[in-house]
Design a protein around this motif. Structure first.
Motif, mmCIF file in Angstrom:
data_model
loop_
_atom_site.group_PDB
_atom_site.id
_atom_site.type_symbol
_atom_site.label_atom_id
_atom_site.label_comp_id
_atom_site.label_asym_id
_atom_site.label_seq_id
_atom_site.Cartn_x
_atom_site.Cartn_y
_atom_site.Cartn_z
ATOM 1 N N GLU A 24 13.286 -20.672 38.279
ATOM 2 C CA GLU A 24 12.572 -21.186 37.000
ATOM 3 C C GLU A 24 13.597 -20.687 35.985
ATOM 4 O O GLU A 24 13.870 -21.367 35.012
ATOM 5 N N LEU A 25 14.203 -19.294 36.066
ATOM 6 C CA LEU A 25 15.141 -18.680 34.898
ATOM 7 C C LEU A 25 16.391 -19.747 35.143
ATOM 8 O O LEU A 25 17.027 -20.030 34.119
ATOM 9 N N GLN A 28 15.620 -23.060 33.330
ATOM 10 C CA GLN A 28 15.773 -22.726 31.852
ATOM 11 C C GLN A 28 17.148 -22.730 31.396
ATOM 12 O O GLN A 28 17.456 -23.320 30.238
ATOM 13 N N LYS A 29 18.022 -21.976 31.913
ATOM 14 C CA LYS A 29 19.374 -21.663 31.533
ATOM 15 C C LYS A 29 20.332 -23.194 31.539
ATOM 16 O O LYS A 29 20.952 -23.488 31.022
ATOM 17 N N LYS A 32 19.641 -25.536 28.802
ATOM 18 C CA LYS A 32 20.319 -25.189 27.704
ATOM 19 C C LYS A 32 21.710 -25.596 27.568
ATOM 20 O O LYS A 32 22.227 -25.343 26.338
ATOM 21 N N ASN A 38 18.967 -33.310 29.352
ATOM 22 C CA ASN A 38 17.832 -32.789 29.968
ATOM 23 C C ASN A 38 16.807 -33.591 30.778
ATOM 24 O O ASN A 38 16.518 -33.171 31.994
ATOM 25 N N TRP A 63 7.575 -27.018 36.491
ATOM 26 C CA TRP A 63 8.389 -28.114 36.134
ATOM 27 C C TRP A 63 7.913 -29.267 36.945
ATOM 28 O O TRP A 63 8.275 -30.335 36.498
#
Length: 143
Positions: A24-25, A28-29, A32, A38, A63
């Motif tokens: 999940e992290l 997110q990265k 960005k 996206n 997600w």
């Protein structure tokens, strides 16, 4: 940009997420990096999630609602005429290269590829007939 994704790419994406300590992290990265893409990234990761471990699929459950459904398997066996689109994308990328010399080199290598490329994709021995190999390539590309 081409309107598709290769199976190998999906497996590569799945392998990257499987190696991450927190999927999940990582997601997110990744989002960005280039926010304008996206939607495409979420689709690609969603399709790739089928090849991830159950643990990583669970970490990406937040997600899940954004993931697009996996396409029908028949789509992978249909031929698509991507030649014109590929050519447009290549020349569009060349157009935005910095400097006139880089643009000229880019167009040159689009028209006259490396000998290794010619041998691989046109099944010819470049040493025997290089001029004819390039003519064959130009004819096949309809440039």
């Amino acid at each position: 940009m081409m309107g598709g994704i290769r199976l190998g790419w999906m497996i590569d994406i799945a392998m990257v997420f499987d190696k991450a300590s927190n999927a999940e992290l990582l997601m997110q990265k990744v989002l960005k990096v280039n926010p304008s893409f996206n939607k495409e990234i979420i689709i690609a990761v969603g399709w790739s999630s089928r090849f991830m471990s159950k643990e990583k699929q669970h970490q990406l459950s937040n997600w899940q609602s954004l993931f697009a459904p996996f396409p029908n398997i028949k789509l992978f066996f249909e031929q698509h005429n991507t030649q014109v689109r590929h050519r447009w994308i290549a020349f569009n990328n060349i157009w935005y290269l910095p400097g006139m010399l880089n643009k000229i080199k880019g167009i040159w290598y689009q028209l006259f590829s490396s000998p290794e490329y010619m041998v691989n994709y046109f099944e010819t021995t470049i040493k025997k007939r290089p001029f004819f190999s390039y003519l064959k390539r130009l004819k096949n590309r309809n440039i």
